[in-house]
Design a protein around this motif. Structure first.
Motif, PDB file in Angstrom:
ATOM      1  N   GLY A 212       0.789  -1.229   0.000  1.00 32.79           N
ATOM      2  CA  GLY A 212       0.000   0.000   0.000  1.00 32.79           C
ATOM      3  C   GLY A 212       0.813   1.266   0.000  1.00 32.79           C
ATOM      4  N   PHE A 213       2.128   1.146  -0.175  1.00 33.80           N
ATOM      5  CA  PHE A 213       2.961   2.338  -0.303  1.00 33.80           C
ATOM      6  C   PHE A 213       2.859   2.880  -1.726  1.00 33.80           C
ATOM      7  N   ASP A 214       3.095   4.178  -1.864  1.00 33.61           N
ATOM      8  CA  ASP A 214       3.242   4.812  -3.166  1.00 33.61           C
ATOM      9  C   ASP A 214       4.698   5.209  -3.356  1.00 33.61           C
ATOM     10  N   VAL A 249       9.234   6.085  -0.148  1.00 35.93           N
ATOM     11  CA  VAL A 249       7.843   5.752  -0.466  1.00 35.93           C
ATOM     12  C   VAL A 249       6.949   6.368   0.601  1.00 35.93           C
ATOM     13  N   ARG A 250       5.655   6.494   0.259  1.00 38.14           N
ATOM     14  CA  ARG A 250       4.700   7.089   1.200  1.00 38.14           C
ATOM     15  C   ARG A 250       3.550   6.131   1.472  1.00 38.14           C
ATOM     16  N   LYS A 251       3.058   6.202   2.686  1.00 37.01           N
ATOM     17  CA  LYS A 251       1.920   5.371   3.071  1.00 37.01           C
ATOM     18  C   LYS A 251       0.622   5.978   2.541  1.00 37.01           C
ATOM     19  N   ARG A 252      -0.136   5.162   1.858  1.00 37.13           N
ATOM     20  CA  ARG A 252      -1.482   5.534   1.444  1.00 37.13           C
ATOM     21  C   ARG A 252      -2.442   4.528   2.052  1.00 37.13           C
ATOM     22  N   ALA A 253      -3.169   4.948   3.069  1.00 35.60           N
ATOM     23  CA  ALA A 253      -3.993   4.015   3.844  1.00 35.60           C
ATOM     24  C   ALA A 253      -5.022   3.308   2.981  1.00 35.60           C
ATOM     25  N   ASP A 254      -5.552   3.972   1.938  1.00 29.26           N
ATOM     26  CA  ASP A 254      -6.584   3.341   1.113  1.00 29.26           C
ATOM     27  C   ASP A 254      -5.989   2.408   0.071  1.00 29.26           C
TER      28      ASP A 254
END
Length: 258
Positions: A212-214, A249-254
């Motif tokens: 779920g990371f971007d 990378v960044r966390k995207r909860a959805d």
């Protein structure tokens, strides 16, 4: 094999090459708070490198409000205590999670879901030969980050290991190789060795995207700052061969795939 880790074995090199670049990536991350920054560091052994980077952050004007240190190597716990009781860590609220038991570590980490702005993973993933174990560590990082929180991964660059394979085979002895990864024994300049599994960038990124990371950015680090110290660093610099990379990378909860 020495208990020394690849991260600790090249801490002086990291201090001159990795940490300045890592700080620059912090500065270039627009929504990363400069005040009351919370940070979790996965797999940094004795945490001397983490302490050095925290000092660099403070010097650059960041204030750190919370720090969690996570590692599976219980043998270095006495050294960890020594690190966290010295400046600049001694004045910070710190949680230390040191257990090789996944259930215990996971249960403890679950108390810190979505609590941290930043997660660091410096020279750790290539020490984990099992892909499931590597994915689990990244999963823990995902859990601890706030929505839109950043994970910074520092690894030995595959091109650096390829250089060693060709020109310094006694520094890195290959035991297995495929199109997507290379495994072998990495020997430190001073003493000791460490098993290394270097995954291709798309394999590493695939693990992260599945959780779920971007993808944010990747920086390739050539050891130009050390070019005058020895022939290896000079050759790498003149040939523009990176020694490390920093993957952000960044966390995207959805985005999470359970």
């Amino acid at each position: 094999m020495s208990a020394e880790k690849t991260g600790q074995g090249i801490d002086p090199v990291k201090g001159k090459i990795v940490h300045p670049a890592l700080l620059d990536k912090f500065v270039r991350t627009p929504d990363l708070p400069r005040n009351d920054l919370s940070l979790v560091d996965f797999g940094a052994g004795k945490w001397t490198s983490c302490a050095d980077f925290i000092a660099l952050l403070i010097q650059a004007g960041y204030s750190v409000a919370g720090l969690a240190l996570v590692d599976a190597d219980v043998e270095v716990f006495p050294d960890t205590v020594g690190t966290v009781t010295k400046k600049p860590l001694d004045s910070l609220p710190i949680q230390v999670v040191q257990s090789s038991d996944h259930v215990m570590a996971g249960a403890f980490i679950s108390q810190f879901k979505a609590k941290f702005d930043v997660a660091l993973c410096q020279l750790v993933l290539h020490q984990i030969g099992n892909d499931n174990a590597a994915s689990y560590l990244l999963y823990l990082a995902y859990l601890t980050l706030k929505p839109n929180g950043s994970l910074f991964i520092v690894n030995l660059h595959p091109r650096y290991l390829q250089y060693l394979t060709e020109f310094e085979p006694n520094k890195f002895k290959v035991t297995d190789q495929s199109a997507d990864c290379v495994s072998g024994m990495y020997f430190f300049d001073l003493d000791g060795s460490q098993n290394v599994k270097s995954r291709a960038m798309h394999i590493q990124l695939g693990m992260l995207l599945a959780l779920g990371f971007d993808f944010d950015s990747v920086t390739h680090l050539v050891p130009a700052a050390l070019a005058e110290e020895n022939t290896r660093y000079l050759n790498l610099t003149e040939s523009s061969i990176p020694m490390f990379y920093i993957l952000q990378v960044r966390k995207r909860a959805d985005n999470f795939v359970s």
